[in-house]
Design an enzyme around this catalytic site. Structure first.
Site, PDB file in Angstrom:
ATOM      1  N   CYS A 199       0.790  -1.234   0.000  1.00 52.38           N
ATOM      2  CA  CYS A 199       0.000   0.000   0.000  1.00 52.38           C
ATOM      3  C   CYS A 199       0.825   1.290   0.000  1.00 52.38           C
ATOM      4  CB  CYS A 199      -1.029  -0.016   1.127  1.00 52.38           C
ATOM      5  SG  CYS A 199      -0.521  -0.771   2.663  1.00 52.38           S
ATOM      6  N   ARG A 242       6.880 -11.327   5.517  1.00 49.76           N
ATOM      7  CA  ARG A 242       6.502 -10.995   6.894  1.00 49.76           C
ATOM      8  C   ARG A 242       7.184 -11.962   7.844  1.00 49.76           C
ATOM      9  NH1 ARG A 242       0.041  -9.517   5.941  1.00 49.76           N
ATOM     10  NH2 ARG A 242       0.486  -7.931   4.356  1.00 49.76           N
ATOM     11  N   GLN A 271       0.150 -11.547  -2.967  1.00 49.54           N
ATOM     12  CA  GLN A 271      -1.279 -11.316  -2.779  1.00 49.54           C
ATOM     13  C   GLN A 271      -1.885 -10.829  -4.090  1.00 49.54           C
ATOM     14  OE1 GLN A 271      -1.335  -8.429   0.450  1.00 49.54           O
ATOM     15  NE2 GLN A 271      -1.825 -10.023   1.928  1.00 49.54           N
ATOM     16  N   ASP A 287      -3.287  -8.286  -4.654  1.00 47.23           N
ATOM     17  CA  ASP A 287      -3.400  -7.057  -3.877  1.00 47.23           C
ATOM     18  C   ASP A 287      -3.735  -5.891  -4.803  1.00 47.23           C
ATOM     19  OD1 ASP A 287      -3.197  -5.479  -1.644  1.00 47.23           O
ATOM     20  OD2 ASP A 287      -1.024  -5.244  -1.758  1.00 47.23           O
ATOM     21  N   HIS A 328      -5.262  -1.527  -4.728  1.00 51.12           N
ATOM     22  CA  HIS A 328      -5.720  -0.360  -3.975  1.00 51.12           C
ATOM     23  C   HIS A 328      -6.501   0.543  -4.913  1.00 51.12           C
ATOM     24  CE1 HIS A 328      -2.315  -1.945  -1.677  1.00 51.12           C
ATOM     25  NE2 HIS A 328      -3.086  -1.634  -0.659  1.00 51.12           N
ATOM     26  N   LYS A 373     -13.453  -2.464   7.996  1.00 46.28           N
ATOM     27  CA  LYS A 373     -13.155  -3.390   6.906  1.00 46.28           C
ATOM     28  C   LYS A 373     -14.235  -4.455   6.801  1.00 46.28           C
ATOM     29  CE  LYS A 373     -10.028  -6.139   9.821  1.00 46.28           C
ATOM     30  NZ  LYS A 373      -8.710  -6.781   9.942  1.00 46.28           N
ATOM     31  N   HIS A 376      -8.239  -0.700   0.355  1.00 47.71           N
ATOM     32  CA  HIS A 376      -7.324  -1.837   0.247  1.00 47.71           C
ATOM     33  C   HIS A 376      -8.191  -3.072   0.001  1.00 47.71           C
ATOM     34  CE1 HIS A 376      -4.103   0.382   2.692  1.00 47.71           C
ATOM     35  NE2 HIS A 376      -5.197   1.083   2.911  1.00 47.71           N
TER      36      HIS A 376
END
Length: 644
Positions: free
Chosen positions: A338, A367, A385, A387, A389, A469, A515
């Site tokens: 992000c 991570r 991911q 992923d 945005h 979320k 996100h």
């Protein structure tokens, strides 16, 4: 005096002050009273035999409800602790909480337990149930409780009370008659006999006192408990099925991936596993490109100052891999995309006409999960991911959120999984932003979900510090649920990283940042799919879609021709020309869960045909090579490439 109780159906009834919930239940129905295990008054748990201290919203907790199972499992944990201490004198009890499908208790004992001990522990537990000991709630002062537990050698309990309970506060202790007791908030059943015998001890594990590896090593006994024997039996069957589907086991057997000690939480993808991964990635790229996403790529490692500015150094530092260069730079491997995507958004001036911008990235993230918490593909240190945005205006939040939910539903349907439930995680105690901002954000996410035909369950205090979320839970083939997708609304990061666009009024405004992920971690999602399909993937996902196997060596030339034609048509094909019996070949490729085995022999070569055999079936279908090519190519298409 009387009190007024308001029931869930809206009815209100008056009762004598001091009435017990059990008496209320018996007054409604004797059969109902046999099914209740506890009560709630204005949301607070209440023992069935404890006199009510006032009126309010009243609810009886049924034995087979989620809340009822929690009570049963809490009682089962206490019965376990009593049985262990009676069988193994000198053992101390520490904590014994409820889990999603059972309970555990941590014990301090010099000698190790063995699973061989389970039979006699369970036998003693059943004897405690048969004894039907009354479960008695007692309220003690702090000092009296400390003195009591010290006097019986329970130093862990005494330490807990001393450090957790404030001076002057009272605590509750629940005892099984005069036989055994433990510090506990409750609620509990009226007697041990009400527990029933639908419980089973499951496994042993190690644990540290208070979860700190610097503290004493404890022994943890896990168990499960259910409302009745039928539920227990069904659960054990689900476990047996889950064991067969374990993605780690299937990953080895099917040659998909492995993990080794030198790379904890890191995946070594084998050719078949990487084919599966790339197939899923190609599908996801096509799906998001079709609805206006752009894909980007950002650096893997950035300086400490960057992560400080984004806030991740302060909030996420313990989960970041950090290194230092010879020049003294402190760098961190990115745990999420992000902040990097905001940098691309900030590169150049943005107008309201540019919004929404949907920015996706599939690159690797790292991570620093503790090595003990990693678990196959389901919890890793290195991941990718799906992923993305979405940078948008406040007015676009609902529209963009609904579009995302529609896309998620479409993707889950294509993968053959079912959206089970959606939870809306609401404002936590520690948060940024005003209450007004949070109310608007929460309402907009719920509105979007409702417009998409989805009902949400509101979960208090579970939102991120920057915004609420939506969490999307899917259900697999054996009824388990997995939280994979997420949609998070963020006002904070655009502020911290000075993101802005020029609005219609000619002034700078902050964009809202959504996100979102559908699969979440691609590694985890693949692990879920392996278990969902038990390794027998639909043809479009299968790493090897077709094996061409010969009956005799006379057909080798034709088999090569068939395999070449199938490959040219875009199918993933293996060729088996080994000098083995065709039955042996079929069994071997069936164990690999190959969707299609195309058998060819001398006769098929002469007729230019193939005998098609499907995974899980005994029958063969004889088709001409041209017919087989046409039908198999169509069958192997990904869902998004098939005609609507």
């Amino acid at each position: 005096m009387s009190i007024s109780l308001k029931f869930p159906d809206g009815a209100e009834r008056s009762y004598d002050d001091g009435v017990t919930p059990l008496a209320v239940a018996e007054g409604i129905s004797k059969s109902l009273a046999k099914k209740v295990v506890a009560a709630k008054i204005d949301g607070a748990w209440w023992d069935l035999t404890r006199p009510l201290e006032g009126g309010g919203k009243f609810e009886l907790v049924m034995r087979d409800s989620a809340d009822g199972l929690e009570v049963l499992r809490h009682d089962a944990a206490h019965v376990l602790a009593q049985a262990v201490q009676e069988l193994f004198p000198g053992t101390q009890v520490t904590f014994g909480p409820v889990t999603d499908d059972g309970f555990y208790y941590d014990f301090a004992r010099d000698e190790p337990f063995s699973t061989d001990d389970f039979e006699k522990i369970e036998k003693r537990m059943r004897e405690i149930v048969d004894a039907d000991l009354p479960i008695i709630r007692k309220v003690w002062e702090k000092e009296a409780a400390i003195a009591h537990f010290k006097s019986i050698g329970e130093v862990y309990k005494a330490e807990t009370i001393d450090e957790v309970i404030k001076p002057g506060d009272a605590i509750t202790v629940y005892s099984h008659g005069d036989k055994w007791g433990d510090l506990c908030r409750g609620p509990h059943l009226p007697s041990t006999g009400k527990l029933g015998k639908a419980f089973k001890l499951m496994k042993l594990a190690g644990a540290y006192w208070r979860g700190d590896q610097k503290n004493q090593q404890l022994q943890r006994i896990y168990g499960t408990a259910w409302a009745d024997e039928k539920q227990l039996e069904e659960y054990l069957k689900r476990l047996e099925e889950a064991e067969k589907r374990d993605h780690r086991k299937l990953g080895r057997e099917l040659g998909l991936f492995h993990i080794q000690e030198e790379g904890k939480g890191m995946i070594f993808w084998h050719p078949k596993g990487w084919t599966l991964y790339r197939t899923m990635l190609s599908y996801m790229r096509r799906r998001i490109e079709a609805v206006g996403y752009v894909e980007v790529k950002t650096p893997q490692i950035l300086e400490q100052s960057f992560w400080e500015k984004s806030g991740h150094w302060q909030k996420f530092h313990d989960s970041m891999f950090v290194c230092e260069t010879d020049e003294g730079e402190v760098m961190a491997v990115k745990p999420m995309n992000c902040p990097c995507h905001v940098q691309i958004f900030n590169h150049g001036q943005r107008s309201y006409r540019d919004l929404p911008i949907r920015m996706a990235e599939f690159e690797g993230l790292h991570r620093c999960e503790s090595s003990g918490s990693t678990h196959g593909l389901l919890r890793v240190r290195q991941m990718s991911q799906d992923d993305a945005h979405i940078f948008c205006t406040d007015d676009q939040i609902v529209e963009e959120s609904k579009a995302f939910i529609d896309l998620l539903n479409l993707v889950y349907a294509d993968f053959g999984v079912e959206l089970h439930s959606v939870k809306l995680a609401l404002r936590p105690d520690q948060r940024f932003g005003t209450d007004e901002q949070w109310t608007i954000a929460e309402d907009k996410l719920e509105q979007a979900a409702n417009l998409a035909g989805v009902q949400v369950e509101r979960i208090a205090n579970e939102g991120a510090f920057y915004g609420p979320k939506l969490e999307f839970h899917l259900r697999d083939a054996i009824g388990r649920t997995w939280q994979c997708g997420t949609l998070q609304l963020d006002y904070v990061l655009p502020e911290r990283l000075d993101a802005s666009y020029i609005a219609e009024d000619g002034q700078k405004h902050r964009p809202v940042m959504l996100h979102r992920a559908i699969c979440g971690s691609m590694e985890r999602f693949i692990g879920v799919l392996i278990e969902h399909y038990a390794g027998a993937f639909p043809m479009w996902l299968a790493p090897t879609q077709i094996v061409v196997a010969t009956i005799t060596s006379d057909a080798d030339g034709y088999a090569n021709e068939v395999a070449a034609a199938l490959r040219k048509a875009g199918l993933r094909v293996e060729l088996d020309l080994r000098n083995e019996k065709v039955g042996y070949k079929i069994r071997e490729h069936s164990l690999q869960k190959t969707p299609i085995i195309a058998v060819v022999g001398k006769k098929e070569a002469e007729n230019r045909s193939v005998a098609i055999r499907r995974f899980g079936g005994e029958a063969q279908t004889l088709l001409s090579l041209d017919e087989a090519l046409a039908s198999l190519v169509e069958e192997a298409k990904a869902p998004d490439l098939k005609p609507a």
